[in-house]
Motif scaffolding. Structure first.
Motif, PDB file in Angstrom:
ATOM      1  N   ALA A  58     -35.755  11.634  25.982  1.00 33.86           N
ATOM      2  CA  ALA A  58     -35.257  12.378  24.822  1.00 33.86           C
ATOM      3  C   ALA A  58     -35.870  13.772  24.753  1.00 33.86           C
ATOM      4  O   ALA A  58     -35.184  14.754  24.429  1.00 33.86           O
ATOM      5  N   PHE A  59     -37.159  13.882  25.060  1.00 35.03           N
ATOM      6  CA  PHE A  59     -37.840  15.177  25.018  1.00 35.03           C
ATOM      7  C   PHE A  59     -37.262  16.110  26.073  1.00 35.03           C
ATOM      8  O   PHE A  59     -37.061  17.308  25.823  1.00 35.03           O
ATOM      9  N   ALA A  60     -36.992  15.569  27.272  1.00 40.19           N
ATOM     10  CA  ALA A  60     -36.416  16.385  28.344  1.00 40.19           C
ATOM     11  C   ALA A  60     -35.036  16.903  27.950  1.00 40.19           C
ATOM     12  O   ALA A  60     -34.714  18.081  28.145  1.00 40.19           O
ATOM     13  N   THR A  61     -34.214  16.036  27.384  1.00 34.18           N
ATOM     14  CA  THR A  61     -32.874  16.446  26.964  1.00 34.18           C
ATOM     15  C   THR A  61     -32.940  17.501  25.868  1.00 34.18           C
ATOM     16  O   THR A  61     -32.179  18.474  25.863  1.00 34.18           O
ATOM     17  N   ALA A  62     -33.879  17.325  24.943  1.00 29.91           N
ATOM     18  CA  ALA A  62     -34.036  18.302  23.862  1.00 29.91           C
ATOM     19  C   ALA A  62     -34.474  19.656  24.406  1.00 29.91           C
ATOM     20  O   ALA A  62     -34.017  20.705  23.924  1.00 29.91           O
ATOM     21  N   ASN A 122     -38.836  25.935  39.137  1.00 26.98           N
ATOM     22  CA  ASN A 122     -38.874  25.749  37.688  1.00 26.98           C
ATOM     23  C   ASN A 122     -39.722  24.550  37.283  1.00 26.98           C
ATOM     24  O   ASN A 122     -40.349  24.551  36.212  1.00 26.98           O
ATOM     25  N   SER A 123     -39.753  23.512  38.110  1.00 30.80           N
ATOM     26  CA  SER A 123     -40.603  22.360  37.815  1.00 30.80           C
ATOM     27  C   SER A 123     -42.069  22.758  37.809  1.00 30.80           C
ATOM     28  O   SER A 123     -42.842  22.345  36.933  1.00 30.80           O
ATOM     29  N   CYS A 153     -40.242  18.103  34.233  1.00 29.36           N
ATOM     30  CA  CYS A 153     -39.595  17.950  35.539  1.00 29.36           C
ATOM     31  C   CYS A 153     -38.264  17.223  35.410  1.00 29.36           C
ATOM     32  O   CYS A 153     -37.294  17.540  36.114  1.00 29.36           O
ATOM     33  N   LEU A 154     -38.199  16.252  34.516  1.00 33.69           N
ATOM     34  CA  LEU A 154     -36.936  15.562  34.272  1.00 33.69           C
ATOM     35  C   LEU A 154     -35.899  16.518  33.696  1.00 33.69           C
ATOM     36  O   LEU A 154     -34.710  16.444  34.036  1.00 33.69           O
TER      37      LEU A 154
END
Length: 309
Positions: A58-62, A122-123, A153-154
């Motif tokens: 969820a954090f990655a998507t946000a 970018n990672s 990274c995700l």
């Protein structure tokens, strides 16, 4: 007869940082008390990280959504940025320096290299700022700090997958029809994601201690890009040159070049196994295992120090 003076109570106080009294330690252990912010064991830390997998996703998507909310073109910049970089590299290296004359299907070759290296770049950059750029979150909430570099990274992987549609369209427009080899994209990206995450964890710990490192990383990554065959074919550069064997091993074993070569081999018909370095899948798996394991342990070692000081 003079009286013996007893030292003041302050002189008898325990020295900060000294080991607690054994009786107090035993009392605390008997009642299930632990040191605040203490680092858990590695297996326990891994279990805690797995329990937060939904938070990581969820954090990655946000983060992906929030990155482009203020831009008028929104998430199209996920695609436009590497495409504009590829256009600049094509003009400078392909046209002005004539690199395209020695590489078949140069535009698919170049665009694939740019997209894959952008994923790595970018990672690392976001991983370097994972702790230092989120100190408010780190200090306010208790969670395995590894959630942050993993989620960043995700997020970069999600952006790459979003961009893959455009990459496929470019490949199709230049006559690269889908074949069974395209399925190799899955293991290649999986191995690169593990490698990127491990490297991001190393940089997250270093960046937490030295925030100025984030300013230096773009220069290091740019140099790495030039040595990774993004704009040219390493195998063709090495042909006919009597370079020391160590130089050839470094160029062929460069992890960025390895993952770029695997993606080109999977997607581009003219990029054959003859252009791959020997044991390329072993290199890819070895780099992923080494970076993933070392990065995770290295980051875990400083778990109790993040956000302090």
């Amino acid at each position: 007869m003079p009286q013996t003076l007893t030292p003041p109570a302050a002189a008898q106080a325990p020295v900060p940082g000294a080991s607690p009294d054994p009786e107090l330690r035993a009392l605390a252990e008997r009642h299930g008390l632990t040191v605040s912010g203490a680092r858990p064991s590695l297996p326990e830390y891994t279990r805690q990280l797995w329990q937060r997998r939904h938070f990581i996703t969820a954090f990655a998507t946000a983060k992906v959504t929030a990155t482009y909310t203020t831009a008028k073109l929104g998430q199209l910049w996920q695609v436009l940025t590497p495409l504009l970089n590829a256009a600049v590299y094509y003009l400078i290296f392909g046209v002005l320096l004539g690199t395209k004359n020695n590489v078949p299907d140069y535009i698919p070759f170049l665009v694939t290299g740019v997209f894959v290296f952008t994923f790595l770049q970018n990672s690392v950059l976001t991983g370097t700022r994972a702790i230092s750029g989120n100190l408010g979150l780190v200090r306010a909430l208790h969670f395995p700090r590894a959630c942050l570099p993993v989620s960043f990274c995700l997020a970069q992987l999600q952006q790459l997958l979003f961009s893959m549609g455009v990459l496929m369209a470019i490949l199709l427009s230049f006559g690269q029809l889908p074949t069974w080899s395209w399925l190799l994209v899955v293991p290649a990206l999986t191995l690169q994601f593990v490698f990127n995450t491990g490297l991001a964890m190393v940089m997250a710990r270093l960046g937490a201690r030295t925030p100025d490192l984030a300013q230096l990383m773009p220069f290091i990554l740019r140099t790495w890009m030039y040595a990774s065959g993004v704009m040219f074919s390493i195998s063709r550069i090495l042909q006919g040159r009597h370079l020391p064997k160590a130089v050839e091993i470094l160029l062929n074993g460069n992890p960025a070049a390895v993952y770029i070569d695997l993606m080109r081999f999977a997607l581009i018909d003219s990029f054959t196994h003859e252009q791959l370095p020997p044991h390329v899948w072993a290199f890819a798996g070895g780099w992923a295992l080494l970076a993933g394991a070392v990065g995770f342990v290295y980051f875990w070692k400083a778990e109790e120090r993040y956000g302090r000081g």
